[in-house]
Write a protein that holds these residues in place. Structure first.
Motif, PDB file in Angstrom:
ATOM      1  N   GLY A   1      -1.480   1.086  -5.839  1.00  0.00           N
ATOM      2  CA  GLY A   1      -0.891   0.071  -4.962  1.00  0.00           C
ATOM      3  C   GLY A   1      -0.145  -0.981  -5.760  1.00  0.00           C
ATOM      4  O   GLY A   1      -0.267  -1.076  -6.985  1.00  0.00           O
TER       5      GLY A   1
ATOM      6  N   VAL B   1       0.864  -1.176   0.000  1.00  0.00           N
ATOM      7  CA  VAL B   1       0.000   0.000   0.000  1.00  0.00           C
ATOM      8  C   VAL B   1       0.900   1.225   0.000  1.00  0.00           C
ATOM      9  O   VAL B   1       1.745   1.377   0.884  1.00  0.00           O
TER      10      VAL B   1
ATOM     11  N   GLY C   1      -2.136  -4.123  -3.307  1.00  0.00           N
ATOM     12  CA  GLY C   1      -2.061  -2.992  -2.410  1.00  0.00           C
ATOM     13  C   GLY C   1      -3.124  -1.969  -2.776  1.00  0.00           C
ATOM     14  O   GLY C   1      -3.327  -1.648  -3.940  1.00  0.00           O
TER      15      GLY C   1
END
Length: 253
Positions: free
Chosen positions: A201, A148, A250
């Motif tokens: 992500g 992330v 992510g």
């Protein structure tokens, strides 16, 4: 020229194959072939001799269940290794800010081929099973999760008291003139700073490749008197393993 498997030859008036005797210890795996000649062969419980070539010549086979398990001579392939819990977290590192994408999971191991059973007997007493299946392929590992990203946050608005109608430290505007505190003092309301743009992500890592199932083996049975009940035989190929569960990408910043 490649040498064939080592052979263990056994001759006896009465010979017992029992699950309770730990067949893998009594008949070491180093012997790929087992040749048995006996008047009577007793089979107790589920006797596993993974991937072996087993030949039995006997006048009589006596099949006895053990603790609720029917009597079976099983030369199916050994279980595949490695095999993974398809729902468990991946052992691979997750994505990082420097390398945001997740990594692929590990492949499952291939199943092993079944062995062979060749039996020549006058009669069979009791219910007997003969199995030479290929073992299932190993389940693969799930991939690791993507990273992330770290997206900068904007700074909140603040009140700033200044001595002239200029922008505050975060940028802003002077309040209406009637809010003037004195001839040379103003209250300035600063607008909050904008947050950083959202970032993508990391991609989820793919699961590993499931292992292929092992090939089925061979069962041959010759007898003088038809057994009652009928002998149950199986020599199927092993199923492929299951893929690991999808990893998580992510989330955006």
């Amino acid at each position: 020229m490649t040498a064939g498997p080592r052979t263990l030859s056994l001759r006896a008036d009465r010979l017992r194959l029992s699950e309770g005797d730990d067949p893998e210890t009594r008949y070491p795996p180093a012997f790929g072939r087992i040749r048995i000649q006996a008047d009577t062969v007793e089979v107790e419980g589920w006797v596993r001799l993974h991937g072996r070539e087993v030949d039995i010549h006997a006048r009589c086979i006596v099949a006895r269940p053990l603790e609720g398990r029917m009597a079976v001579i099983d030369v199916s392939g050994e279980p595949a290794t490695p095999t993974f819990d398809t729902q468990a977290p991946s052992s691979r590192p997750k994505g990082t800010p420097q390398a945001p994408d997740g990594q692929a999971g590990q492949d499952g191991g291939a199943g092993h081929a079944g062995g062979s059973l060749s039996i020549v007997v006058d009669r069979i007493e009791g219910e007997l099973g003969l199995a030479a299946n290929g073992s299932p392929g190993g389940d693969s590992e799930r991939g690791s999760d993507g990273a992330v990203p770290d997206t900068p946050h904007g700074r909140p608005a603040v009140f700033d008291k200044g001595d002239r109608p200029t922008k505050g430290p975060y940028g802003g505007r002077v309040l209406a003139p009637w809010k003037k505190m004195s001839a040379d003092s103003y209250i300035v309301l600063a607008a909050g700073e904008a947050g950083g743009d959202a970032r993508t992500g990391g991609a989820a890592g793919a699961s590993g490749r499931p292992g292929d199932g092992g090939a089925g083996g061979l069962v041959q049975l010759r007898y003088s008197a038809a057994p009652r009940p009928a002998v149950q035989t199986t020599a199927a190929g092993g199923a492929a393993g299951q893929p690991g569960a999808p990893a998580q990408p992510g989330g955006p910043g």
